[in-house]
Design an enzyme around this catalytic site. Structure first.
Site, PDB file in Angstrom:
ATOM      1  CE  LYS A   1      -4.380  -1.935   1.776  1.00 34.94           C
ATOM      2  NZ  LYS A   1      -3.947  -3.534   1.886  1.00 34.94           N
TER       3      LYS A   1
HETATM    4  C1  LIG Z   1      -4.526  -4.214   1.222  1.00 33.13           C
HETATM    5  C2  LIG Z   1      -3.730  -5.543   0.982  1.00 33.13           C
HETATM    6  C3  LIG Z   1      -4.042  -6.681  -0.044  1.00 33.13           C
HETATM    7  C4  LIG Z   1      -5.262  -6.459  -1.017  1.00 33.13           C
HETATM    8  O1  LIG Z   1      -5.177  -5.593  -1.997  1.00 33.13           O
HETATM    9  P1  LIG Z   1      -6.240  -5.023  -2.842  1.00 33.13           P
HETATM   10  O2  LIG Z   1      -6.080  -3.990  -3.782  1.00 33.13           O
HETATM   11  O3  LIG Z   1      -7.375  -4.612  -1.651  1.00 33.13           O
HETATM   12  O4  LIG Z   1      -6.807  -6.193  -3.498  1.00 33.13           O
HETATM   13  C5  LIG Z   1      -3.209  -7.681  -0.013  1.00 33.13           C
HETATM   14  N1  LIG Z   1      -2.330  -7.851   0.826  1.00 33.13           N
HETATM   15  C6  LIG Z   1      -2.108  -6.948   1.817  1.00 33.13           C
HETATM   16  C7  LIG Z   1      -0.692  -7.110   2.525  1.00 33.13           C
HETATM   17  C8  LIG Z   1      -2.621  -5.734   1.915  1.00 33.13           C
HETATM   18  O5  LIG Z   1      -2.281  -4.906   2.691  1.00 33.13           O
END
Ligand SMILES: *Cc1c(COP(=O)(O)O)cnc(C)c1O
Length: 434
Positions: A107
Site C-alpha cells: 500500500k
Molecule cells: C490491502 C492488501 C491486500 C489486498 O489488496 P487489494 O488491492 O485491496 O486487493 C493484499 N495484501 C496486503 C498485505 C494488503 O495490505
C-alpha cells in the site's frame, strides 16, 4: 485526460477533481475516459529502463497532459525511493516483492504517490487540505507515512483503541508533524461513522478543506499499474506466456494489472487469488455476483466480502462476463492451505512468505495444475513476513528478524489524542486545527 464515474459515463471531471474528491458524487468510482496504448517500441526498450522511467511512461499515458512530465517525474522519484525486486524461485516461478517501502506493505506505492499528487493540486490554495481517514490498521499506516512531511496537507487518522497490533499502533502514532493519530474508545465502525458524519457536517465543510484517502481514489489505483510492466520487463524472454497472480481483497491491485494489460502489456491472464472471501471467483465461475458476510482469515488485509473495485473491473470489461473470465481466473483458499503453502515455499525454495503472498502462490499452483504447458508465472508478495511473525513461525518454524523500520517505530514515543467516539469531539478538534 478526463475521468468519468462508473455510475454515469457522461459526467466528466478533471484529474484534480477526481483526486481531491475521491468518490464521485453519484457514488461511482472514477475511471480514465480512455486507455492509450503503450508507445511503440516501449515494451522492447523497457527491459533496459529503470523503475522510475517505466513508471513515468505509464503515468504519462494514463494522465495525458495534466499534471505534466516535470511534476510526474518529481512525484515518481520521491514516492518510489525503495527497491522493487523480482526474485526468481525456480524456472518459470517468480515473486515480485512489493513490501520494501516504509510500512513494509504494497500500500506504500499507492499512498506515497497519491499524497504527492494531492500536494501538487493544493499548491497555491490559501488553506491547508485536511485528510481524514479511519483505519483498522494497515491502510492508516501507509497513508500516515505517505503524507509525512508533505507541505500544505494535514492528516488525521482515527483508529480503534486497543484493536490494532502493537506494530500498527507504533506506525500510526509515532510520526508526528503534519500527521495526528486520534485514538477512539470504540470499534473501527465507530471511527468510520465519525469520519462519515464529519464529511456531512456543514460547518466543518465550510471552514475546512477536507478530503479522504480511501482505497477507491483513482490516484491510488494508477501507480499500482507501474510495477506490472516493471515485473514483465525483468523476466528473461523465454518465449513462454506470462501469468500473474494477485492476492486480492478490495481488488485495487488486480484492477491496476488489468489496466496495464488493456494498455498492451503482454500478460496472458491474471489470477485473482483470494482467501475464503470468494465473491469474485464465484462470479467468474457462475456469472452471478452474490457477496456473503465477511469471513476472518489469516490473510486479514484481504478479508473483504464485497470488493469496492469490482465495479471498476466490470466497467473495464463492459460488464461482459465471458470476456472477463477469459482474462481473469479466480481461486479461493482456506487458512490451512495458506499455512501449507507457506511451508512448501520455505521447504522447496527457501522462501519465507507472509500469508497474503502465500495465497498468491497458491493461485499459481492451481492455475498450472488446471492448464499444463509452460508459463512464466509471477505472484505478488504484498507484505513483509515480519508483519505476521506468529503465523510465519507457526507455519515454517522460522522467526523473522524485526526490520529496522519497525524497530525504530516501536522505540519512538507514542502520541495520540484520545476521543470517546462522538462526532462533536471530532468536530471540536478539527475546528481547533484551523
Ligand atoms: C490491502 C492488501 C491486500 C489486498 O489488496 P487489494 O488491492 O485491496 O486487493 C493484499 N495484501 C496486503 C498485505 C494488503 O495490505
Amino acid at each position: 485526460m478526463q475521468y468519468y464515474s462508473t455510475r454515469n459515463r457522461t459526467t466528466r471531471v478533471s484529474l484534480r477533481e477526481a483526486v481531491l474528491k475521491g468518490l464521485a458524487p453519484d457514488g461511482g468510482l472514477y475511471m480514465p475516459e480512455r486507455f492509450e496504448q503503450l508507445p511503440s517500441g516501449f515494451l522492447e526498450s523497457a527491459r533496459g529502463m529503470s523503475f522510475h522511467e517505466i513508471a513515468l511512461t505509464m503515468a504519462g499515458s494514463l494522465f495525458g497532459r495534466e499534471p505534466g512530465d516535470g511534476v510526474l517525474r518529481r512525484i515518481i522519484v520521491e514516492a518510489f525511493d525503495f527497491k522493487v525486486p523480482l526474485v526468481t524461485l525456480a524456472d518459470g516461478l517468480h515473486v515480485l516483492e512489493l513490501f520494501h517501502g516504509p510500512t513494509l506493505a504494497f500500500k506504500d506505492f499507492a499512498a506515497r504517490f497519491m499524497a504527492r499528487l494531492m500536494a501538487h493540486f493544493v499548491v497555491g490554495e490559501s488553506r491547508e487540505l485536511h485528510i481524514l481517514v479511519a483505519t483498522s490498521g494497515d491502510t492508516g499506516s501507509a497513508v500516515a507515512h505517505g503524507f509525512q512531511g508533505v507541505p500544505g496537507i494535514r492528516v488525521h487518522i482515527l483508529y480503534p483503541s486497543g484493536r490494532v497490533s502493537a506494530i500498527q499502533e507504533a506506525q500510526l502514532t509515532t510520526i508526528g508533524g503534519n500527521v495526528s493519530a486520534l485514538e477512539v474508545a470504540g470499534t473501527f465502525d465507530d471511527c468510520q461513522r465519525m469520519v462519515k458524519e464529519a464529511f456531512l457536517d456543514r460547518e466543518i465543510g465550510s471552514r475546512l478543506m477536507l478530503s479522504s484517502a480511501n482505497s477507491i481514489n483513482i490516484a491510488r489505483l494508477i501507480p499500482q499499474s507501474f510495477y506490472y510492466v516493471w515485473a514483465w520487463s525483468r523476466l528473461e524472454d523465454g518465449g513462454h506466456p506470462t501469468v500473474v497472480s494477485v492476492p486480492s481483497g478490495n481488488f485495487g491491485n488486480l484492477t491496476a494489472g488489468l489496466i496495464a494489460k488493456r494498455m498492451g502489456l503482454p500478460v496472458q491472464c491474471f489470477i485473482a487469488a483470494v482467501n475464503r472471501n470468494d465473491a469474485v471467483p464465484r462470479y467468474l465461475r457462475t456469472g452471478s455476483y452474490s457477496p456473503g458476510p465477511v469471513i476472518p482469515t489469516l490473510s486479514n488485509a484481504m478479508d473483504v466480502s464485497n470488493p469496492s473495485n469490482f465495479d471498476r473491473i466490470l466497467d473495464l470489461y463492459g460488464r461482459d462476463h465471458l470476456r472477463l473470465a477469459g482474462d481473469l481466473k479466480g481461486f479461493s483458499f482456506s487458512d490451512d492451505q495458506t499455512r501449507a503453502a507457506m511451508r512448501r515455499l520455505h521447504d522447496r525454495y527457501g522462501y519465507v512468505a507472509d500469508p497474503h503472498g502465500a495465497v498468491g502462490y497458491l493461485g499459481i499452483e492451481s492455475f498450472v495444475e488446471g492448464n499444463g504447458g509452460s508459463v512464466d508465472a509471477v505472484f505478488l508478495e504484498t507484505a513483509h513476513p515480519a508483519k505476521f511473525p506468529d503465523t510465519v513461525e507457526q507455519a515454517t518454524g522460522i522467526s523473522v528478524p524485526v526490520p529496522p523500520q519497525i524497530e525504530q517505530a516501536l522505540r519512538r514515543e507514542k502520541r495520540s489524542a484520545r476521543m470517546k467516539g462522538t462526532v462533536d469531539e471530532l468536530k471540536g478538534y478539527l475546528l481547533s486545527c484551523i
